[in-house]
Scaffold this active site. Structure first.
Site, PDB file in Angstrom:
ATOM      1  N   CYS A 167       0.827  -1.214   0.000  1.00 13.19           N
ATOM      2  CA  CYS A 167       0.000   0.000   0.000  1.00 13.19           C
ATOM      3  C   CYS A 167       0.859   1.260   0.000  1.00 13.19           C
ATOM      4  O   CYS A 167       1.393   1.657   1.042  1.00 13.19           O
ATOM      5  CB  CYS A 167      -0.922  -0.007   1.223  1.00 13.19           C
ATOM      6  SG  CYS A 167      -1.916   1.496   1.378  1.00 13.19           S
ATOM      7  N   CYS A 209      -0.363   4.155   2.159  1.00 13.37           N
ATOM      8  CA  CYS A 209      -0.052   3.996   3.582  1.00 13.37           C
ATOM      9  C   CYS A 209       1.423   4.253   3.861  1.00 13.37           C
ATOM     10  O   CYS A 209       1.762   4.859   4.878  1.00 13.37           O
ATOM     11  CB  CYS A 209      -0.365   2.572   4.054  1.00 13.37           C
ATOM     12  SG  CYS A 209      -1.898   1.885   3.432  1.00 13.37           S
ATOM     13  N   ASP A 210       2.304   3.782   3.001  1.00 10.41           N
ATOM     14  CA  ASP A 210       3.721   3.686   3.379  1.00 10.41           C
ATOM     15  C   ASP A 210       4.687   4.554   2.579  1.00 10.41           C
ATOM     16  O   ASP A 210       5.891   4.555   2.869  1.00 10.41           O
ATOM     17  CB  ASP A 210       4.171   2.213   3.266  1.00 10.41           C
ATOM     18  CG  ASP A 210       3.424   1.332   4.261  1.00 10.41           C
ATOM     19  OD1 ASP A 210       2.991   1.856   5.302  1.00 10.41           O
ATOM     20  OD2 ASP A 210       3.262   0.137   3.983  1.00 10.41           O
TER      21      ASP A 210
END
Ligand code: NAP
Length: 311
Positions: free
Chosen positions: A131, A134-135
């Site tokens: 993701c 997200c990261d």
């Protein structure tokens, strides 16, 4: 007899249970042997509101579980195996147990597909991710690989290119399956490079990702390439195989009707099991809240209808 049984214990399921229990509905969460969903596989979560310094994924899920149990949700750590959704009340099976419920909320999520190569599993959250939204922030000025050739791979590459030093899309064929417009955007980006006919065969590094073995499928040549992060964008598998009688779309996601209803009256759904667009913990939690409120309303309506018929 439960008022509601929630299948799944990720952010969607646990949020739904917080709402249903606070609405005084007797609630069982069939959470699975491995409870908590995708966040149990992550490390620092920086985009879930309320945690200015971020929070570890498993800690966030532990907090949600405590909050759900505090309000009276029962959590069963067994896998859901089958359900009879053909008649009310619904009968659900988990492990060797059988339960009955007036309503059901399916929040069984979707699992990211992984490469299943040596060195990958132990580095998920340590340089391996599924993701970019997200990261990406953890890869500021770093070099990253993305594996895949679909729209997700292009989208992840574009997100990462905003922060990373370089992004290389590694694809197993010589043509992408992504839409023209997404391919075009990736191809026009100065930081995005492409490696076709190639696959990662091993991920290496002391704890975190430091390099990958990349094989040219045509020549068979294998090169060790230094890299800081590997984003796997080769698709997701919605966890829907066990839901007989619940309508799915062509890719196996649950088809949502109005008000988070499935095709079966009294069976609702929330989270990644129907949502292929956002796949965020906070959106899953939001869907969980909405499905719980709809469940509550639906039960109240059933009560009113019964009263009306009796009178
Ligand atoms: P996808 O379209 O199924 O693409 C998966 C890609 O991963 C394919 O290129 C496939 O290669 C590759 N792949 C699969 N297994 C692999 C393996 N074991 N090793 C290496 N490569 C592998 O999945 P997606 O990109 O996640 O998209 C899913 C759906 O969501 C699509 O309908 C897509 O259009 C949609 N979506 C849309 C957007 C958008 O419009 N912004 C964004 C994301 C997703 P092959 O091509 O060789 O099969």
């Amino acid at each position: 007899m439960y008022d509601v049984i929630i299948i799944g214990s990720g952010p969607a399921g646990l949020t739904a249970s917080i709402y249903t229990t606070r609405a005084n509905l007797k609630t069982l969460v069939i959470g699975g042997v491995k409870w908590g969903g995708q966040l149990m596989l992550t490390t620092l979560v920086e985009n879930f509101p309320g945690f200015p310094e971020g929070i570890q994924g498993p800690d966030l899920m532990e907090n949600m579980r405590k909050q759900a149990e505090h309000h009276g949700a029962e959590l069963l750590l067994e896998d859901f195996t089958k359900g009879d959704f053909s008649k009310q009340p619904f009968t659900l099976f988990a492990g060797d147990k059988q339960f009955q419920a007036k309503t059901v909320i399916i929040t069984s999520g979707a699992d990211a597909k992984w490469l299943n190569v040596p060195g990958e599993k132990e580095r998920i959250g340590r340089g391996v991710s599924s993701c970019a939204t997200c990261d990406a922030m953890f890869f500021r000025n770093k070099n990253v690989f993305i594996v895949g050739g679909g729209d997700s791979a292009m989208e992840e590459a574009l997100v990462l290119a905003n922060v990373a030093a370089s992004v290389t899309i590694i694809h197993r064929r010589d043509a992408f399956r992504a839409s023209e417009i997404m391919q075009q955007r990736a191809k026009e980006h100065p930081k995005i490079n492409f490696l076709f006919n190639s696959e990662i065969t091993e991920i290496k590094g002391e704890g975190r990702v430091q390099s990958a073995l990349v094989k040219n499928i045509e020549t068979g040549e294998v090169k060790e390439m230094p890299v800081d992060g590997i984003f796997v964008a080769i698709g997701h598998i919605p966890n829907t195989k066990v839901f007989e009688g619940i309508e799915l779309d062509e890719q196996g996601y649950i088809k949502v009707r109005d008000h988070y209803h499935t095709n079966v009256p009294g069976v609702f759904t929330a989270g990644d099991v129907h949502d292929r667009s956002y796949r965020q913990a906070v959106t899953a939690a939001g869907f969980g809240c909405a499905a719980a409120l709809e469940t509550e309303r639906w039960l109240a309506m059933q009560g009113k209808e019964a009263e009306f018929t009796a009178n």
